[in-house]
Design an enzyme around this catalytic site. Structure first.
Site: not given
Ligand code: PGA
Length: 241
Positions: A67, A136, A138, A143
């Site tokens: 992304d 969350n 995702h 999302e």
């Molecule tokens: P993080 O993010 O590795 O910074 O915890 C993971 C994500 O949001 O996919």
């Protein structure tokens, strides 16, 4: 699904880096799907170290990233393009033509999504996709509530994600509100998936994602339907499993 229990973040990073480097050794011209965020940082650090020691060769590897924020150019310090250069690409023998990430400043984001999806097909599909897990649930910027059948698309960031990512920006208002992300269908087409998670803040969502119902309200739960998923978590992240 295979679960590897790591003692801590360092151990998680080494175990996951070992799995990625095994992929590169077994198939030197493989396609790696890469992720950004804080969790993979230790993996990239380890891969760079092994590269410098001569233990891993990226010369034939192709990478596609999950992304990119819409509105941030590749030289913006908060872009994922910049992140990848800073933490991996600039330190190993991979040429820029072999690294791919959506263009967050494309004039037409929707046609950029179509082009990106075609690119993934053209390079032969992803052999191993690395994924972090949002609190969350995702994966990429898919999302909660995102349909499972989406290909690469423009996604709106949820409030929870904006808050989680605010730490990288000077002000909350500076966090982009949308991104181009590989969709769940694109991710599920990867031949192998490697999920990494660290810290107690991921424990609850990890349990829901891998042992709860498969539902778009927890996007990562779709991974239960994939036939080759490896989860590497540290003791805190796996504490509820
Ligand atoms: P993080 O993010 O590795 O910074 O915890 C993971 C994500 O949001 O996919």
């Amino acid at each position: 699904m295979r679960v590897y229990r790591a003692t801590d973040y360092y151990d998680m990073s080494r175990k996951a880096a070992n799995i990625l480097s095994a992929q590169v050794i077994l198939k030197p011209n493989c396609v790696l799907g890469l992720a950004t965020g804080s969790t993979p940082l230790g993996i990239y650090k380890q891969l760079v170290e092994w590269y410098k020691k001569g233990d891993i060769d990226f010369s034939e590897v192709t990478t596609v990233n999950l992304d990119e924020y819409i509105g941030l150019a590749g030289n913006d310090v908060n872009s994922y393009h910049y992140f990848m250069k800073q933490h991996l690409w600039d330190h190993v023998n991979i040429s820029p033509e072999q690294t791919h990430i959506p263009n967050g400043t494309a004039r037409d984001a929707n046609s950029e999504c179509l082009d990106y999806e075609r690119l993934i097909t053209r390079v032969g599909g992803v052999d191993m996709q690395l994924l972090g897990l949002g609190q969350n649930g995702h994966i990429g910027f898919n999302e909660p509530g995102t349909a499972f059948d989406k290909d690469t698309h423009v996604a709106k960031l949820s409030k929870a994600t904006i808050e989680a990512n605010e730490r990288y920006f000077a002000r909350e208002e500076d966090v982009p509100r949308s991104a181009i992300t590989m969709g769940i269908r694109s991710i599920m087409q990867s031949r192998r998936i490697l999920v990494v998670a660290s810290g107690v803040k991921k424990s609850e969502i990890l349990k829901r994602a891998f042992f709860g119902p498969v539902t778009p309200s927890v996007p990562a739960s779709v991974l239960q339907l994939h036939n080759d998923v490896t989860l590497v978590g540290d003791a805190e992240a796996l504490s509820l499993i």
